[in-house]
Design a protein around this motif. Structure first.
Motif, PDB file in Angstrom:
ATOM      1  N   GLY A 227     -11.258  13.167  29.755  1.00 31.19           N
ATOM      2  CA  GLY A 227     -11.878  14.483  29.725  1.00 31.19           C
ATOM      3  C   GLY A 227     -13.386  14.450  29.791  1.00 31.19           C
ATOM      4  N   GLU A 228     -13.958  13.288  30.123  1.00 33.11           N
ATOM      5  CA  GLU A 228     -15.413  13.167  30.214  1.00 33.11           C
ATOM      6  C   GLU A 228     -15.955  14.097  31.285  1.00 33.11           C
ATOM      7  OE1 GLU A 228     -18.705   9.721  31.398  1.00 33.11           O
ATOM      8  OE2 GLU A 228     -16.708   9.147  30.653  1.00 33.11           O
ATOM      9  N   ALA A 229     -17.089  14.716  31.011  1.00 34.84           N
ATOM     10  CA  ALA A 229     -17.726  15.609  31.966  1.00 34.84           C
ATOM     11  C   ALA A 229     -18.323  14.798  33.101  1.00 34.84           C
ATOM     12  CB  ALA A 229     -18.797  16.440  31.279  1.00 34.84           C
ATOM     13  N   VAL A 230     -17.755  14.903  34.265  1.00 29.82           N
ATOM     14  CA  VAL A 230     -18.242  14.165  35.423  1.00 29.82           C
ATOM     15  C   VAL A 230     -17.969  14.990  36.667  1.00 29.82           C
ATOM     16  CG1 VAL A 230     -16.063  12.897  35.626  1.00 29.82           C
ATOM     17  CG2 VAL A 230     -18.116  11.992  36.717  1.00 29.82           C
ATOM     18  N   GLN A 231     -18.921  14.991  37.576  1.00 30.57           N
ATOM     19  CA  GLN A 231     -18.795  15.736  38.830  1.00 30.57           C
ATOM     20  C   GLN A 231     -18.376  14.767  39.931  1.00 30.57           C
ATOM     21  OE1 GLN A 231     -22.356  18.811  38.786  1.00 30.57           O
ATOM     22  NE2 GLN A 231     -23.020  16.867  37.864  1.00 30.57           N
ATOM     23  N   ILE A 232     -17.208  14.999  40.507  1.00 33.98           N
ATOM     24  CA  ILE A 232     -16.656  14.106  41.533  1.00 33.98           C
ATOM     25  C   ILE A 232     -16.834  14.760  42.892  1.00 33.98           C
ATOM     26  CG2 ILE A 232     -14.680  12.740  42.259  1.00 33.98           C
ATOM     27  CD1 ILE A 232     -15.496  12.065  39.460  1.00 33.98           C
ATOM     28  N   GLN A 244      -7.050  15.010  57.283  1.00 37.00           N
ATOM     29  CA  GLN A 244      -6.328  14.573  56.106  1.00 37.00           C
ATOM     30  C   GLN A 244      -5.601  15.733  55.424  1.00 37.00           C
ATOM     31  OE1 GLN A 244      -6.314  11.137  55.540  1.00 37.00           O
ATOM     32  NE2 GLN A 244      -7.342  11.324  57.517  1.00 37.00           N
ATOM     33  N   GLN A 245      -4.620  15.389  54.625  1.00 34.92           N
ATOM     34  CA  GLN A 245      -3.856  16.409  53.911  1.00 34.92           C
ATOM     35  C   GLN A 245      -3.958  16.240  52.406  1.00 34.92           C
ATOM     36  OE1 GLN A 245       0.105  15.958  55.522  1.00 34.92           O
ATOM     37  NE2 GLN A 245      -0.342  17.307  57.246  1.00 34.92           N
ATOM     38  N   ASP A 246      -4.777  15.318  51.952  1.00 32.08           N
ATOM     39  CA  ASP A 246      -4.874  15.109  50.500  1.00 32.08           C
ATOM     40  C   ASP A 246      -6.312  14.874  50.081  1.00 32.08           C
ATOM     41  OD1 ASP A 246      -5.457  12.397  51.092  1.00 32.08           O
ATOM     42  OD2 ASP A 246      -3.339  11.878  51.055  1.00 32.08           O
ATOM     43  N   ILE A 247      -6.547  15.068  48.787  1.00 28.80           N
ATOM     44  CA  ILE A 247      -7.853  14.869  48.186  1.00 28.80           C
ATOM     45  C   ILE A 247      -7.637  14.449  46.741  1.00 28.80           C
ATOM     46  CG2 ILE A 247      -8.066  17.274  47.434  1.00 28.80           C
ATOM     47  CD1 ILE A 247     -11.070  17.101  48.029  1.00 28.80           C
ATOM     48  N   MET A 248      -8.575  13.704  46.174  1.00 31.32           N
ATOM     49  CA  MET A 248      -8.459  13.299  44.779  1.00 31.32           C
ATOM     50  C   MET A 248      -8.378  14.526  43.883  1.00 31.32           C
ATOM     51  SD  MET A 248     -11.238  11.523  42.231  1.00 31.32           S
ATOM     52  CE  MET A 248     -11.539  10.044  43.150  1.00 31.32           C
ATOM     53  N   ASP A 249      -7.425  14.513  42.977  1.00 28.74           N
ATOM     54  CA  ASP A 249      -7.312  15.591  42.004  1.00 28.74           C
ATOM     55  C   ASP A 249      -8.518  15.518  41.070  1.00 28.74           C
ATOM     56  OD1 ASP A 249      -6.406  17.680  40.529  1.00 28.74           O
ATOM     57  OD2 ASP A 249      -4.712  16.637  39.621  1.00 28.74           O
ATOM     58  N   GLY A 250      -9.306  16.573  41.043  1.00 29.28           N
ATOM     59  CA  GLY A 250     -10.519  16.580  40.236  1.00 29.28           C
ATOM     60  C   GLY A 250     -11.783  16.481  41.057  1.00 29.28           C
ATOM     61  N   ALA A 251     -11.632  16.224  42.367  1.00 33.62           N
ATOM     62  CA  ALA A 251     -12.792  16.105  43.250  1.00 33.62           C
ATOM     63  C   ALA A 251     -12.994  17.384  44.045  1.00 33.62           C
ATOM     64  CB  ALA A 251     -12.612  14.921  44.205  1.00 33.62           C
ATOM     65  N   VAL A 252     -14.222  17.572  44.518  1.00 35.83           N
ATOM     66  CA  VAL A 252     -14.569  18.684  45.396  1.00 35.83           C
ATOM     67  C   VAL A 252     -15.161  18.103  46.667  1.00 35.83           C
ATOM     68  CG1 VAL A 252     -15.989  20.739  45.686  1.00 35.83           C
ATOM     69  CG2 VAL A 252     -15.019  20.219  43.439  1.00 35.83           C
ATOM     70  N   TRP A 253     -14.657  18.532  47.819  1.00 35.16           N
ATOM     71  CA  TRP A 253     -15.201  18.021  49.074  1.00 35.16           C
ATOM     72  C   TRP A 253     -16.501  18.714  49.410  1.00 35.16           C
ATOM     73  CZ3 TRP A 253     -16.292  20.262  53.915  1.00 35.16           C
ATOM     74  CH2 TRP A 253     -16.719  19.336  54.879  1.00 35.16           C
ATOM     75  N   ARG A 254     -17.471  17.922  49.824  1.00 37.92           N
ATOM     76  CA  ARG A 254     -18.744  18.441  50.297  1.00 37.92           C
ATOM     77  C   ARG A 254     -19.135  17.688  51.562  1.00 37.92           C
ATOM     78  NH1 ARG A 254     -17.866  22.418  47.644  1.00 37.92           N
ATOM     79  NH2 ARG A 254     -18.862  22.966  45.653  1.00 37.92           N
ATOM     80  N   PRO A 271     -23.109  13.369  34.913  1.00 38.79           N
ATOM     81  CA  PRO A 271     -23.139  12.346  35.969  1.00 38.79           C
ATOM     82  C   PRO A 271     -22.340  12.780  37.191  1.00 38.79           C
ATOM     83  CG  PRO A 271     -21.669  11.696  34.196  1.00 38.79           C
ATOM     84  CD  PRO A 271     -22.390  12.919  33.705  1.00 38.79           C
ATOM     85  N   VAL A 272     -22.690  12.180  38.320  1.00 40.61           N
ATOM     86  CA  VAL A 272     -22.029  12.480  39.592  1.00 40.61           C
ATOM     87  C   VAL A 272     -21.432  11.194  40.150  1.00 40.61           C
ATOM     88  CG1 VAL A 272     -22.279  13.420  41.921  1.00 40.61           C
ATOM     89  CG2 VAL A 272     -23.712  14.301  40.053  1.00 40.61           C
ATOM     90  N   VAL A 273     -20.195  11.270  40.595  1.00 37.09           N
ATOM     91  CA  VAL A 273     -19.547  10.161  41.292  1.00 37.09           C
ATOM     92  C   VAL A 273     -19.248  10.617  42.711  1.00 37.09           C
ATOM     93  CG1 VAL A 273     -17.499   8.694  41.445  1.00 37.09           C
ATOM     94  CG2 VAL A 273     -18.555   9.129  39.214  1.00 37.09           C
ATOM     95  N   VAL A 274     -19.708   9.841  43.676  1.00 41.79           N
ATOM     96  CA  VAL A 274     -19.547  10.182  45.087  1.00 41.79           C
ATOM     97  C   VAL A 274     -18.656   9.143  45.761  1.00 41.79           C
ATOM     98  CG1 VAL A 274     -20.742  10.652  47.260  1.00 41.79           C
ATOM     99  CG2 VAL A 274     -21.868  11.153  45.086  1.00 41.79           C
ATOM    100  N   PHE A 275     -17.779   9.593  46.629  1.00 43.33           N
ATOM    101  CA  PHE A 275     -16.984   8.626  47.392  1.00 43.33           C
ATOM    102  C   PHE A 275     -16.778   9.129  48.808  1.00 43.33           C
ATOM    103  CE2 PHE A 275     -13.804  11.460  45.552  1.00 43.33           C
ATOM    104  CZ  PHE A 275     -12.916  11.689  46.609  1.00 43.33           C
ATOM    105  N   CYS A 276     -16.511   8.179  49.697  1.00 44.67           N
ATOM    106  CA  CYS A 276     -16.137   8.512  51.072  1.00 44.67           C
ATOM    107  C   CYS A 276     -14.748   7.940  51.323  1.00 44.67           C
ATOM    108  CB  CYS A 276     -17.181   8.007  52.060  1.00 44.67           C
ATOM    109  SG  CYS A 276     -17.580   6.250  51.912  1.00 44.67           S
ATOM    110  N   ALA A 277     -14.444   7.575  52.557  1.00 40.95           N
ATOM    111  CA  ALA A 277     -13.091   7.117  52.857  1.00 40.95           C
ATOM    112  C   ALA A 277     -12.797   5.747  52.258  1.00 40.95           C
ATOM    113  CB  ALA A 277     -12.854   7.099  54.367  1.00 40.95           C
TER     114      ALA A 277
END
Length: 318
Positions: A227-232, A244-254, A271-277
């Motif tokens: 439950g840590e406050a983190v922006q994905i 694609q048809q899926d995305i990480m649960d808890g993430a927002v696409w930008r 904090p912010v965690v960023v990911f790509c493919a």
């Protein structure tokens, strides 16, 4: 202990004649499945009371542990073995293959013949360096279970009957006890020291992003689970996410190409965690841009594909 997932080492979209779908499925389902299975087996072993657990239970779990461990190690090597190029060995490898096989063509003929021999079956064909002999060999690894890939033994107990029957008959326990009393720990330590000097396979290094803070997918999952406050932020390119048809649960696409349109929606207090493919340049560059704007941003190693490989929760992307 828990084994940690290794982000994919090849750039799947650059491979010649191997589809993105094939590589992603292989990595996420087969490699990821083996890693999840290995961790589940490890948890079972750690919970056992070995003094009171039937031998067949221990044997079964250890056999499955070996298979799962080798599967993860060999898959990591497999993905690290592929890259877009001209298909020709380097000069140094030409010399090594010629020294140990007679010629590059002779090595390739044997390697290909072994691979053909496995067609329709199971197993691996490996090019292996044997430190003892300081030479290369081609080796089969059947069903992941023959040896621990990359292992250098430093102590061995022969449990074939011929090793103890003359002295102990069928009393294997007495033989094992005697062996324990006779272990040469000095020479065992010497072998350990020698083995510890052998470097592990080099991890993927992106020199241009060497100073950029990163986070493992397992750490991100732990953040979300606690439950840590983190922006994905899912920063996969628009051309990729649209297919694609899926995305990480808890993430927002930008959209990583329009970062200035959405950066104002982020909080600088969390904090912010960023990911790509896959955890390469897109996610890294987005994390750099956010850090330059004053955010506590890190990129997630291995990206979306690594998240799926550890069985992280996903949802339908709309």
């Amino acid at each position: 202990m828990r084994y940690q997932l290794t982000p994919i080492s090849t750039r799947p979209w650059l491979l010649n004649g191997l589809s993105l779908r094939l590589i992603e499925s292989h990595y996420e389902n087969h490699y990821g499945g083996a890693l999840r299975r290995l961790n589940a087996i490890t948890e079972q072993l750690e919970s056992l009371d070995f003094d009171n657990t039937p031998g067949y239970v221990v044997n079964s779990l250890k056999r499955e542990e070996l298979i799962a461990l080798n599967s993860t190690l060999l898959h990591e090597l497999y993905f690290a073995s592929m890259a877009f190029g001209d298909g020709r060995p380097t000069d140094i490898l030409v010399q090594a293959l010629t020294r140990d096989f007679g010629s590059v063509d002779r090595w390739r003929s044997e390697f290909v013949a072994m691979a053909k021999g496995l067609a329709g079956g199971s197993g691996w064909v490996l090019l292996v360096y044997v430190p003892r002999d300081r030479r290369l060999i081609n080796q089969y690894a059947g069903d992941h279970g023959q040896t621990t890939a990359g292992g250098i033994p430093i102590l061995a107990l022969d449990m074939y009957e011929h090793a103890y029957h003359i002295d102990f008959g069928a009393n294997a326990q007495a033989y094992i006890d005697a062996f324990q009393r006779n272990i040469d720990w000095v020479s065992t330590q010497a072998r350990y020291e020698d083995a510890s000097q052998v470097e592990a396979p080099r991890p993927l290094v992106q020199k241009e992003f060497g100073d950029l803070p990163s986070v493992w997918v397992e750490e991100v999952k732990a953040m979300l689970d606690s439950g840590e406050a983190v922006q994905i932020i899912d920063a996969r390119p628009r051309s990729y996410i649209s297919r694609q048809q899926d995305i990480m649960d808890g993430a927002v696409w930008r959209d990583p190409e329009r970062i200035h349109d959405w950066i104002g929606k982020l909080s600088k207090s969390d904090p912010v965690v960023v990911f790509c493919a896959y955890g390469f340049h897109v996610g890294c560059k987005t994390a750099i841009a956010l850090r330059e704007a004053g955010f506590d941003a890190k990129y997630m190693k291995g990206g979306h594909s690594a998240w799926k490989a550890i069985g992280g929760p996903i949802k339908l992307y709309t």
